[in-house]
Motif scaffolding. Structure first.
Motif, mmCIF file in Angstrom:
data_model
loop_
_atom_site.group_PDB
_atom_site.id
_atom_site.type_symbol
_atom_site.label_atom_id
_atom_site.label_comp_id
_atom_site.label_asym_id
_atom_site.label_seq_id
_atom_site.Cartn_x
_atom_site.Cartn_y
_atom_site.Cartn_z
ATOM 1 N N VAL A 158 1.127 -1.073 0.136
ATOM 2 C CA VAL A 158 -0.025 -0.068 0.000
ATOM 3 C C VAL A 158 0.902 1.245 -0.010
ATOM 4 N N GLY A 159 0.869 1.914 -1.213
ATOM 5 C CA GLY A 159 1.373 3.303 -1.123
ATOM 6 C C GLY A 159 2.840 3.233 -1.868
ATOM 7 N N ARG A 160 3.311 4.269 -2.189
ATOM 8 C CA ARG A 160 4.622 4.357 -3.243
ATOM 9 C C ARG A 160 5.827 3.699 -2.602
ATOM 10 N N ILE A 161 5.837 4.026 -0.982
ATOM 11 C CA ILE A 161 7.235 3.619 -0.402
ATOM 12 C C ILE A 161 7.220 2.323 -0.244
ATOM 13 N N ALA A 162 6.216 1.485 -0.073
ATOM 14 C CA ALA A 162 6.227 0.105 -0.065
ATOM 15 C C ALA A 162 6.175 -0.461 -1.257
ATOM 16 N N ALA A 163 5.683 -0.223 -2.277
ATOM 17 C CA ALA A 163 5.568 -0.576 -3.491
ATOM 18 C C ALA A 163 7.074 -0.408 -4.223
ATOM 19 N N GLN A 164 7.679 0.847 -4.026
ATOM 20 C CA GLN A 164 9.101 1.094 -4.645
ATOM 21 C C GLN A 164 9.925 0.016 -3.938
ATOM 22 N N LEU A 166 9.525 -2.507 -1.956
ATOM 23 C CA LEU A 166 9.450 -4.044 -2.133
ATOM 24 C C LEU A 166 9.927 -4.501 -3.602
ATOM 25 N N LEU A 167 9.512 -3.585 -4.445
ATOM 26 C CA LEU A 167 10.045 -4.070 -5.783
ATOM 27 C C LEU A 167 11.171 -3.529 -6.572
ATOM 28 N N GLY A 168 11.755 -2.600 -5.752
ATOM 29 C CA GLY A 168 13.315 -2.151 -6.374
ATOM 30 C C GLY A 168 12.931 -1.296 -7.334
ATOM 31 N N SER A 169 11.954 -0.402 -7.595
ATOM 32 C CA SER A 169 11.414 0.129 -8.532
ATOM 33 C C SER A 169 11.359 1.753 -8.218
ATOM 34 N N ASP A 170 11.397 2.545 -9.351
ATOM 35 C CA ASP A 170 11.286 4.012 -8.986
ATOM 36 C C ASP A 170 9.901 4.407 -9.832
ATOM 37 N N MET A 176 2.329 1.315 -11.325
ATOM 38 C CA MET A 176 2.377 -0.003 -10.753
ATOM 39 C C MET A 176 1.326 -0.724 -10.311
ATOM 40 N N ARG A 177 0.059 0.063 -10.078
ATOM 41 C CA ARG A 177 -0.997 -0.550 -9.486
ATOM 42 C C ARG A 177 -1.877 -1.130 -10.695
ATOM 43 N N GLY A 178 -2.807 -1.891 -10.375
ATOM 44 C CA GLY A 178 -3.646 -2.667 -11.509
ATOM 45 C C GLY A 178 -2.963 -3.891 -12.105
ATOM 46 N N VAL A 190 -0.096 -3.711 -5.915
ATOM 47 C CA VAL A 190 0.114 -2.501 -5.464
ATOM 48 C C VAL A 190 -1.213 -1.661 -5.464
ATOM 49 N N THR A 191 -1.181 -1.012 -4.448
ATOM 50 C CA THR A 191 -2.531 -0.122 -4.511
ATOM 51 C C THR A 191 -2.243 1.332 -3.788
ATOM 52 N N TYR A 192 -3.035 2.141 -3.686
ATOM 53 C CA TYR A 192 -2.662 3.433 -3.114
ATOM 54 C C TYR A 192 -2.760 3.130 -1.823
ATOM 55 N N HIS A 193 -2.022 3.962 -0.888
ATOM 56 C CA HIS A 193 -2.104 4.154 0.564
ATOM 57 C C HIS A 193 -3.514 4.552 0.949
ATOM 58 N N PRO A 194 -3.941 3.921 2.124
ATOM 59 C CA PRO A 194 -5.287 4.694 2.955
ATOM 60 C C PRO A 194 -4.998 6.130 3.148
ATOM 61 N N ALA A 195 -3.881 6.587 3.376
ATOM 62 C CA ALA A 195 -3.851 7.746 3.712
ATOM 63 C C ALA A 195 -4.167 8.859 2.526
#
Ligand code: URA
Length: 223
Positions: A158-164, A166-170, A176-178, A190-195
């Motif tokens: 959930v969210g950019r920090i987690a996704a990037q 975990l996946l070593g991506s920028d 990344m979602r979908g 990957v999905t959006y952070h609830p915040a």
């Protein structure tokens, strides 16, 4: 690094080879967190995180935030880092964003008790700044061990920090979602952070379709 050096000496000692060192180069007793997390069970891992001093966040935290939920969960939810409320209570996602995460989980027939929830960082960055790459790297072995112990059917970042992280991506979250990613052979969505969803409720429908994708992949990976 001290860790590598300590490990090399431990290997040599395990092989029965005496290692002679000048007195001044002998490290003090290694802190529990210096040892490898690879072979730890839940209790030892939890203690190790609680005592961790691998990065400077250990000096400003109130509590470490290990993670909560079912240790054999099908779903592993990975967020960014504890905020103020999480730091105070030692539990992830307990603020407003956490309430929305609970609702998202309920919508897919899951709950805080049925999934496992963890973060990229176990300690709160001051003023909720983004985690530094060095902090994420120091904390990563703990999350890796949690992944290995839970053996989830699906990981939801959930969210950019987690996704990037975990996946070593920028790549931005929007790209990344979908779709399906993979981490150590485990499907990852990957999905959006609830915040972010609290600030941009119009994006909730996209998050819902990410949750539906993750539900389908979890069922496939359980089959
Ligand atoms: N945001 C996160 O990413 N994790 C938490 O635990 C709380 C808020």
């Amino acid at each position: 690094m001290m860790h590598a050096d300590y490990q090399r000496r431990a290997y040599l000692q395990a092989m029965g080879i005496d290692v002679w060192l000048p007195r001044e180069s002998v490290d003090p007793e290694p802190a529990a967190d210096v040892q490898s997390a690879d072979a730890m069970g839940w209790g030892e891992l939890r203690d190790c995180v609680a005592a961790c001093t691998r990065c400077d966040l250990s000096q400003t935290r109130t509590n470490t935030v290990f993670g909560v939920g079912n240790p054999n969960a099908d779903w592993l939810i990975v967020g960014e880092a504890p905020g103020a409320e999480e730091d105070r209570r030692g539990e992830p996602f307990v603020g407003r964003a956490g309430k929305l995460l609970d609702e998202m989980l309920r919508a897919i027939g899951q709950s805080r008790d049925s999934v496992f929830i963890a973060n990229i960082l176990k300690c709160r960055p001051p003023n909720n700044r983004d985690p530094k790459p060095s902090e994420s790297a120091e904390c990563r072995p703990y999350l890796e061990r949690q992944i290995a112990l839970v053996q989830p059917k699906i990981i939801l970042a959930v969210g950019r920090i987690a996704a990037q992280s975990l996946l070593g991506s920028d790549e931005p979250v929007g790209r990344m979602r979908g779709r399906q990613h993979d981490l150590h052979g485990i499907p990852l969505v990957v999905t959006y952070h609830p915040a972010y969803l609290l600030r941009s409720p119009s994006q909730k429908s996209k998050s819902w379709s990410d949750l539906c994708l993750a539900t389908r992949l979890a069922a496939e990976s359980a089959a």
